[in-house]
Write a protein that holds these residues in place. Structure first.
Motif, PDB file in Angstrom:
ATOM      1  N   VAL A 197      41.577  54.126  46.059  1.00  0.00           N
ATOM      2  CA  VAL A 197      41.794  52.857  45.502  1.00  0.00           C
ATOM      3  C   VAL A 197      41.090  51.973  45.159  1.00  0.00           C
ATOM      4  N   ALA A 246      39.906  48.294  44.167  1.00  0.00           N
ATOM      5  CA  ALA A 246      40.427  46.443  44.518  1.00  0.00           C
ATOM      6  C   ALA A 246      39.398  45.666  43.544  1.00  0.00           C
ATOM      7  N   GLY A 247      38.570  45.152  44.514  1.00  0.00           N
ATOM      8  CA  GLY A 247      37.376  44.347  43.611  1.00  0.00           C
ATOM      9  C   GLY A 247      36.337  45.214  42.947  1.00  0.00           C
ATOM     10  N   GLY A 248      36.372  46.639  43.353  1.00  0.00           N
ATOM     11  CA  GLY A 248      35.453  47.383  42.753  1.00  0.00           C
ATOM     12  C   GLY A 248      33.703  47.120  42.990  1.00  0.00           C
ATOM     13  N   GLN A 249      33.476  46.312  43.739  1.00  0.00           N
ATOM     14  CA  GLN A 249      32.159  45.875  44.324  1.00  0.00           C
ATOM     15  C   GLN A 249      31.486  46.859  45.072  1.00  0.00           C
ATOM     16  N   SER A 250      32.042  47.941  45.843  1.00  0.00           N
ATOM     17  CA  SER A 250      31.610  48.771  46.655  1.00  0.00           C
ATOM     18  C   SER A 250      31.842  50.301  45.830  1.00  0.00           C
ATOM     19  N   LEU A 251      33.104  50.402  45.385  1.00  0.00           N
ATOM     20  CA  LEU A 251      33.528  51.590  44.620  1.00  0.00           C
ATOM     21  C   LEU A 251      32.849  51.894  43.597  1.00  0.00           C
ATOM     22  N   GLN A 256      37.249  37.531  48.443  1.00  0.00           N
ATOM     23  CA  GLN A 256      36.579  36.732  49.347  1.00  0.00           C
ATOM     24  C   GLN A 256      36.196  35.585  49.104  1.00  0.00           C
ATOM     25  N   GLY A 276      26.920  39.299  50.255  1.00  0.00           N
ATOM     26  CA  GLY A 276      26.375  39.185  49.012  1.00  0.00           C
ATOM     27  C   GLY A 276      26.236  37.875  48.517  1.00  0.00           C
ATOM     28  N   ILE A 336      29.697  38.545  43.643  1.00  0.00           N
ATOM     29  CA  ILE A 336      30.370  39.644  44.314  1.00  0.00           C
ATOM     30  C   ILE A 336      31.403  39.044  44.891  1.00  0.00           C
ATOM     31  N   THR A 380      37.430  41.922  47.576  1.00  0.00           N
ATOM     32  CA  THR A 380      38.491  41.626  48.466  1.00  0.00           C
ATOM     33  C   THR A 380      38.136  41.698  49.814  1.00  0.00           C
ATOM     34  N   ALA A 386      28.380  45.573  57.396  1.00  0.00           N
ATOM     35  CA  ALA A 386      29.213  44.232  56.578  1.00  0.00           C
ATOM     36  C   ALA A 386      29.469  43.387  57.852  1.00  0.00           C
ATOM     37  N   GLU A 387      29.804  42.155  57.150  1.00  0.00           N
ATOM     38  CA  GLU A 387      30.199  41.050  57.913  1.00  0.00           C
ATOM     39  C   GLU A 387      31.617  41.053  58.282  1.00  0.00           C
ATOM     40  N   ILE A 444      46.067  49.670  52.570  1.00  0.00           N
ATOM     41  CA  ILE A 444      46.222  48.384  53.310  1.00  0.00           C
ATOM     42  C   ILE A 444      46.810  47.325  52.439  1.00  0.00           C
ATOM     43  N   PHE A 496      22.799  43.133  52.661  1.00  0.00           N
ATOM     44  CA  PHE A 496      23.467  43.600  53.624  1.00  0.00           C
ATOM     45  C   PHE A 496      22.639  43.158  55.024  1.00  0.00           C
TER      46      PHE A 496
HETATM   47  C1  FAD Z   1      24.917  43.662  45.207  1.00  0.00           C
HETATM   48  C2  FAD Z   1      26.058  43.709  45.960  1.00  0.00           C
HETATM   49  C3  FAD Z   1      25.638  43.162  47.356  1.00  0.00           C
HETATM   50  C4  FAD Z   1      26.658  43.253  48.338  1.00  0.00           C
HETATM   51  N1  FAD Z   1      26.335  42.670  49.624  1.00  0.00           N
HETATM   52  C5  FAD Z   1      27.403  42.564  50.662  1.00  0.00           C
HETATM   53  C6  FAD Z   1      27.176  42.201  51.800  1.00  0.00           C
HETATM   54  O1  FAD Z   1      25.825  41.469  52.201  1.00  0.00           O
HETATM   55  N2  FAD Z   1      27.867  42.515  53.071  1.00  0.00           N
HETATM   56  C7  FAD Z   1      29.198  43.048  52.621  1.00  0.00           C
HETATM   57  O2  FAD Z   1      29.888  42.856  53.547  1.00  0.00           O
HETATM   58  N3  FAD Z   1      29.327  43.405  51.531  1.00  0.00           N
HETATM   59  C8  FAD Z   1      28.470  43.483  50.482  1.00  0.00           C
HETATM   60  N4  FAD Z   1      28.775  43.918  49.325  1.00  0.00           N
HETATM   61  C9  FAD Z   1      30.104  44.705  49.234  1.00  0.00           C
HETATM   62  C10 FAD Z   1      31.089  43.631  48.882  1.00  0.00           C
HETATM   63  O3  FAD Z   1      31.562  42.828  49.898  1.00  0.00           O
HETATM   64  C11 FAD Z   1      32.692  44.618  48.578  1.00  0.00           C
HETATM   65  O4  FAD Z   1      33.459  43.308  47.864  1.00  0.00           O
HETATM   66  C12 FAD Z   1      33.315  45.096  49.594  1.00  0.00           C
HETATM   67  O5  FAD Z   1      32.281  46.127  50.446  1.00  0.00           O
HETATM   68  C13 FAD Z   1      34.431  46.034  48.961  1.00  0.00           C
HETATM   69  O6  FAD Z   1      35.554  45.205  48.661  1.00  0.00           O
HETATM   70  P1  FAD Z   1      36.077  45.475  47.120  1.00  0.00           P
HETATM   71  O7  FAD Z   1      37.577  44.751  47.079  1.00  0.00           O
HETATM   72  O8  FAD Z   1      35.153  45.109  45.942  1.00  0.00           O
HETATM   73  O9  FAD Z   1      36.544  46.968  47.168  1.00  0.00           O
HETATM   74  P2  FAD Z   1      36.425  48.117  46.345  1.00  0.00           P
HETATM   75  O10 FAD Z   1      34.907  48.421  45.900  1.00  0.00           O
HETATM   76  O11 FAD Z   1      37.385  48.424  45.129  1.00  0.00           O
HETATM   77  O12 FAD Z   1      36.748  49.557  47.400  1.00  0.00           O
HETATM   78  C14 FAD Z   1      35.982  49.786  48.450  1.00  0.00           C
HETATM   79  C15 FAD Z   1      36.647  50.786  49.322  1.00  0.00           C
HETATM   80  O13 FAD Z   1      37.830  50.506  49.943  1.00  0.00           O
HETATM   81  C16 FAD Z   1      38.921  51.154  49.442  1.00  0.00           C
HETATM   82  N5  FAD Z   1      39.866  50.005  49.316  1.00  0.00           N
HETATM   83  C17 FAD Z   1      39.857  48.986  48.807  1.00  0.00           C
HETATM   84  N6  FAD Z   1      41.081  48.331  48.814  1.00  0.00           N
HETATM   85  C18 FAD Z   1      41.794  49.011  49.678  1.00  0.00           C
HETATM   86  C19 FAD Z   1      43.131  48.674  50.166  1.00  0.00           C
HETATM   87  N7  FAD Z   1      43.901  47.721  50.054  1.00  0.00           N
HETATM   88  N8  FAD Z   1      43.574  49.831  51.034  1.00  0.00           N
HETATM   89  C20 FAD Z   1      42.852  51.070  51.370  1.00  0.00           C
HETATM   90  N9  FAD Z   1      41.764  51.200  50.633  1.00  0.00           N
HETATM   91  C21 FAD Z   1      41.201  50.309  49.997  1.00  0.00           C
HETATM   92  C22 FAD Z   1      38.531  51.871  48.060  1.00  0.00           C
HETATM   93  O14 FAD Z   1      39.163  52.928  48.128  1.00  0.00           O
HETATM   94  C23 FAD Z   1      37.134  51.989  48.344  1.00  0.00           C
HETATM   95  O15 FAD Z   1      36.900  53.349  49.112  1.00  0.00           O
HETATM   96  C24 FAD Z   1      27.843  43.871  48.234  1.00  0.00           C
HETATM   97  C25 FAD Z   1      28.194  44.354  47.007  1.00  0.00           C
HETATM   98  C26 FAD Z   1      27.364  44.293  46.167  1.00  0.00           C
HETATM   99  C27 FAD Z   1      27.617  45.023  44.744  1.00  0.00           C
END
Ligand code: FAD
Length: 288
Positions: free
Chosen positions: A30, A32-37, A78, A100, A104, A109, A121-122, A165, A191
């Protein structure tokens, strides 16, 4: 580096999304925000054959007062919750501001952070501390997964590959309870090396209830349940908090890495736990 090739889908409904997950199972991810994926794809640490981008599903970006707390849709960012929390939820606001940087949080999300389940993660720790849950939907139905059963290990949750989710449920603080949220990171926005979320409710000058969730202290966020039980009924003094924190820190099994040894993390966990509990009990006495 560029991501390995993948098939891209952008479903327009939850039903369509879960049908894709049912068809492709563990081959699908999946988005979502792509910030980890996206970083994982770019470094080819993840090579899913199929991406299910949920960003075009309407109606999933809500934050609502429901179920004696908050119901947060899978596409609520977020930053959106942080803005919402500015008015009356300083616990959430403080926790979110440790995630972050603003850019970010603008994309990331709440559900994505919880699904990603980084042990440092928090938001997973916040969910655990507040006894929250997630709603997971698959083509065969929906189930609620409590936070205590959700976080299995490093980047691993109890959500199955065919489940999405759809909602995060975040209960409010118990009546009159105070909160504490502290972390140590190398730089703001990194982190956490170690962090603590704590809630304390008082009755007749004694601790009626204490909750502590630690992050950065093992393969998943942990509730310090024995310490919470030991605190119940005690006077809210530094000595009481220090004894509970000593017990909790002693049971932690944090990883050692380039940035911190396991012993250092245990020591920081102890100190932060005392301070977070003290802050929570101070706030429990006063308004807010
Ligand atoms: C430079 C940088 C610094 C960061 N610092 C921090 C930090 O200090 N603390 C922190 O907690 N995070 C941090 N992050 C991560 C950030 O919080 C991400 O937004 C979060 O981890 C993932 O959310 P996302 O919506 O971007 O998910 P995505 O990156 O799109 O997805 C992350 C994972 O979750 C799965 N997923 C997403 N949504 C769903 C859903 N609805 N149902 C099932 N699976 C799902 C995806 O398949 C993937 O495996 C940082 C990221 C960056 C790039």
């Amino acid at each position: 580096m560029k991501p390995a090739p993948f098939e891209y889908h952008d479903p327009r409904s939850i039903d369509e999304a879960v049908a894709l997950l049912a068809r492709h199972g563990a081959d699908a991810k999946v988005l979502a925000g792509g910030q980890s994926l996206i970083p994982l794809l770019a470094f080819r640490l993840a090579r899913p054959a199929v991406i299910v981008d949920i960003n075009r599903i309407p109606g999933l970006d809500y934050v609502r007062n429901e179920h004696e707390g908050l119901a947060i849709g899978a596409l609520a960012r977020q930053r959106q919750l942080e803005r919402w929390a500015l008015d009356g939820s300083p616990f959430l606001c403080t926790a979110l501001r440790h995630v972050g940087h603003a850019a970010i949080r603008t994309r990331g999300t709440i559900a994505g952070s919880i699904a990603h389940a980084d042990p440092a993660a928090e938001l997973p720790a916040l969910l655990l501390c507040l006894d929250g849950s997630v709603m997971a939907r698959s083509s065969s139905g929906q189930r609620e997964i409590p936070a205590r059963e959700l976080f299995v290990s490093h980047l691993t949750t109890a959500v199955r590959a065919d489940e999405l989710i759809t909602e995060v449920r975040l209960p409010g603080l118990p009546d009159g309870a105070g909160w504490g949220f502290l972390e140590v990171a190398r730089r703001h926005g990194d982190f956490a090396l170690v962090g603590v979320a704590a809630v304390v409710a008082l009755r007749n000058g004694r601790i009626a209830q204490a909750r502590v969730a630690l992050f950065g202290c093992g393969a998943a966020p942990v509730r310090a349940t024995p310490a919470e039980q030991a605190l119940a009924g005690q006077a809210p003094t530094r000595g009481t908090f220090a004894a509970a924190a000593r017990e909790a820190a002693g049971t932690l099994t944090p990883d050692a890495d380039l940035h911190a040894s396991a012993e250092y993390r245990r020591s920081v966990a102890h100190t932060l736990m005392v301070r977070a509990l003290a802050a929570a009990s101070e706030r429990a006495r006063g308004p807010g």
